[in-house]
Every structure is written in C-alpha cells, then in structure tokens.
Design a protein around this motif. Structure first.
Motif, PDB file in Angstrom:
ATOM      1  N   TRP A  88       0.823  -1.214   0.000  1.00  0.00           N
ATOM      2  CA  TRP A  88       0.000   0.000   0.000  1.00  0.00           C
ATOM      3  C   TRP A  88       0.859   1.266   0.000  1.00  0.00           C
ATOM      4  N   LYS A  89       1.882   1.271   0.863  1.00  0.00           N
ATOM      5  CA  LYS A  89       2.680   2.485   1.040  1.00  0.00           C
ATOM      6  C   LYS A  89       3.949   2.512   0.187  1.00  0.00           C
ATOM      7  N   GLY A  90       4.393   1.336  -0.265  1.00  0.00           N
ATOM      8  CA  GLY A  90       5.638   1.283  -1.017  1.00  0.00           C
ATOM      9  C   GLY A  90       5.465   1.693  -2.477  1.00  0.00           C
ATOM     10  N   HIS A  91       6.583   1.684  -3.186  1.00  0.00           N
ATOM     11  CA  HIS A  91       6.571   2.076  -4.591  1.00  0.00           C
ATOM     12  C   HIS A  91       7.449   1.119  -5.384  1.00  0.00           C
ATOM     13  N   GLY A  92       7.188   1.058  -6.677  1.00  0.00           N
ATOM     14  CA  GLY A  92       8.041   0.303  -7.588  1.00  0.00           C
ATOM     15  C   GLY A  92       8.076  -1.178  -7.297  1.00  0.00           C
ATOM     16  N   TRP A  93       9.290  -1.729  -7.325  1.00  0.00           N
ATOM     17  CA  TRP A  93       9.447  -3.177  -7.187  1.00  0.00           C
ATOM     18  C   TRP A  93       9.070  -3.664  -5.792  1.00  0.00           C
ATOM     19  N   ARG A  94       9.171  -2.800  -4.787  1.00  0.00           N
ATOM     20  CA  ARG A  94       8.807  -3.226  -3.428  1.00  0.00           C
ATOM     21  C   ARG A  94       7.319  -3.542  -3.337  1.00  0.00           C
ATOM     22  N   ARG A  95       6.512  -2.763  -4.020  1.00  0.00           N
ATOM     23  CA  ARG A  95       5.079  -3.031  -4.032  1.00  0.00           C
ATOM     24  C   ARG A  95       4.795  -4.372  -4.711  1.00  0.00           C
ATOM     25  N   GLN A  96       5.490  -4.656  -5.797  1.00  0.00           N
ATOM     26  CA  GLN A  96       5.286  -5.921  -6.505  1.00  0.00           C
ATOM     27  C   GLN A  96       5.757  -7.112  -5.670  1.00  0.00           C
ATOM     28  N   SER A 228      10.848   8.136   4.282  1.00  0.00           N
ATOM     29  CA  SER A 228      11.382   8.320   2.934  1.00  0.00           C
ATOM     30  C   SER A 228      12.348   7.224   2.522  1.00  0.00           C
ATOM     31  N   LEU A 233      10.361   2.267   5.954  1.00  0.00           N
ATOM     32  CA  LEU A 233       9.090   1.674   5.521  1.00  0.00           C
ATOM     33  C   LEU A 233       8.909   0.294   6.137  1.00  0.00           C
TER      34      LEU A 233
END
Length: 269
Positions: A88-96, A228, A233
C-alpha cells in the motif's frame, strides 16, 4: 515428530507467543538501525543490527519448536499485514514483491493445511499439530466448548463481569459435563481467548477499554508520516504486523507477564 519444547517461561504456548512477539520486535529493531544508518546518524548501527537479526531467527525457531498453533497463525497474519502495508505504502518493485509475498503466504498456508497429515510435515511440532484440529479430542474442539461455558457466565454479569482473576469462578456455574470426557486438561481457569477472558472478568466495559487501546495504536500508525527510506518503511510495516499478530494470537491464548512487557514496549514505539 520432535517433542514440543518449553522454557522457564512456562508452557509450550507461552514460549511460542513470546517467540512470536520477540521475532517481530527484533526485526523492527534491525530495520530501525538500518534506517538510522541510511539517514547518516548510525554510529553503532552496523554492529547492532545483525544481533537483532539473529535474535529474530532464534525466536522464530522457538515458535516452530514450541508447536504453538496460535503463534504460527499469528505470525502468518503479521507477515500478511506487513506485506499489505508495504504494498500500500511502497513504490516500484517493493510493491510488486509485497503483493507476491501476500499471495505466496496465503497459498503456502492453504498448501500446509491441505497436506497437514503428510509424514514430512509431522516432523515439526508446529505443523504436525495442525493435523489434529478436527480430531474430536483436540484442544480446538474442547476450547469451543469452554468458550461457550464462559460466554454463558458473561451473560449473567454482562457490564462489569465477574472481576479480575475470577475466570475460574465464572467457569463453574455453566460447566458442560462433556468437558470431562473430551478435555485433556482437568480444568480451565482461563478461556484461552483474551477477548472472552476480558468479557467475562471485566464485562463489556473492560473489553471495550482494551480494544480502544489497540484501536489507538492502529490509528497512530495510520497517521504517521511515510518514511522516505526503505528501512523506515519496513519498520512501519513490522509495527503493523506486530499488531495483527498480537490480535490474532490472543484470540487463541491469553496474556502473561512477559507478553504484557512486550506489548507495552510496542505501544511506546
């Protein structure tokens, strides 16, 4: 199967619960120091972070060897909640990666449940005990009966309950005679459910107050600014995971001195 292990903490279940909470708080500490190192204020961070990682692995091993089903289910819930937070809060490859972890954990849990009676799974106490869930003399079946007795007593005194540490007195009036033919324990002085115990001993007032504490912790997590850096995170995700793991584990167990200590430690983070 290996024999279930316990410790000076008490029973197998208390060791499993303690290991569950220690593992998540140790992982939190590891990534907390990583976050400080990333922010440039590390100092001793590189030296201490691996100690907490070792602590987390040791605590997870204690969970598995204790054969505590509630701790294993709580750990699964905690990891899923932490992964949901990162997705939910992560971005890019971390979300995947987080989304893949959620799917893997759920499919792994279903697979373990499907093959719970397989011989190789019987070698680990925590997994072997899942094969006993539907056995008529299993503690899961007995606890449902015990919960019914405690809830019947709660209806006698619904608002303020029977009083702190009066679970045993509340259990007696509505005891089901079938308990003695099925139970492996001669007596239940607690319902092995934190929420039922609070409801019986302190009524809806006590249970409501306890749930408000958990709600306040969850609300505080949701209102925090998003870190950040990636380790920051992960620390936030582990705090979410701890709350989920604690809530699920307490549905099948109760608090003890050491778990209170770790809960209060969590609440000040």
């Amino acid at each position: 199967a290996l024999d279930r292990v316990s410790s000076f903490l008490g029973t197998h279940a208390t060791l499993g619960s303690f290991g569950l909470f220690v593992s998540l708080l140790s992982l939190y500490s590891h990534f907390h120091f990583r976050s400080r190192e990333t922010a440039g204020s590390g100092g001793e961070a590189p030296r201490f972070q691996y100690f907490f990682l070792l602590s987390a692995v040791s605590a997870l091993l204690a969970v598995l060897l204790s054969g505590t089903r509630s701790a294993v289910v709580g750990m699964l819930a905690g990891l899923v909640a932490a992964s949901v937070w990162i997705a939910w809060k992560g971005h890019g490859w971390r979300r995947q990666v987080a989304a893949t972890a959620i799917l893997t954990l759920l499919l792994g849990a279903l697979g373990l449940w499907q093959f719970r009676a397989h011989p190789w799974l019987q070698k680990l106490p925590a997994l072997a005990r899942f094969a006993e869930v539907f056995h008529p003399r299993d503690s899961s079946s007995v606890r449902l009966m015990v919960w019914e007795s405690f809830l019947a007593s709660w209806r006698d005194r619904p608002y303020l309950g029977w009083g702190v540490e009066q679970s045993s007195a509340a259990f007696t009036p509505h005891l089901n005679p079938r308990h003695f033919s099925l139970a492996t324990e001669p007596w239940y002085d607690r319902p092995h459910n934190k929420y039922v115990e609070l409801l019986v001993t302190q009524g809806v007032v006590g249970l409501g107050a306890f749930l408000l504490v958990l709600f306040a912790a969850a609300r505080n997590l949701l209102r925090r600014p998003l870190p950040s850096d990636p380790p920051g995170l992960y620390t936030e995700a582990l705090l979410v995971g701890f709350l989920a793991a604690y809530g699920v584990n307490q549905f099948f167990l109760f608090d003890f001195h050491e778990s209170y200590l770790l809960l209060f430690t969590y609440l000040v983070l």
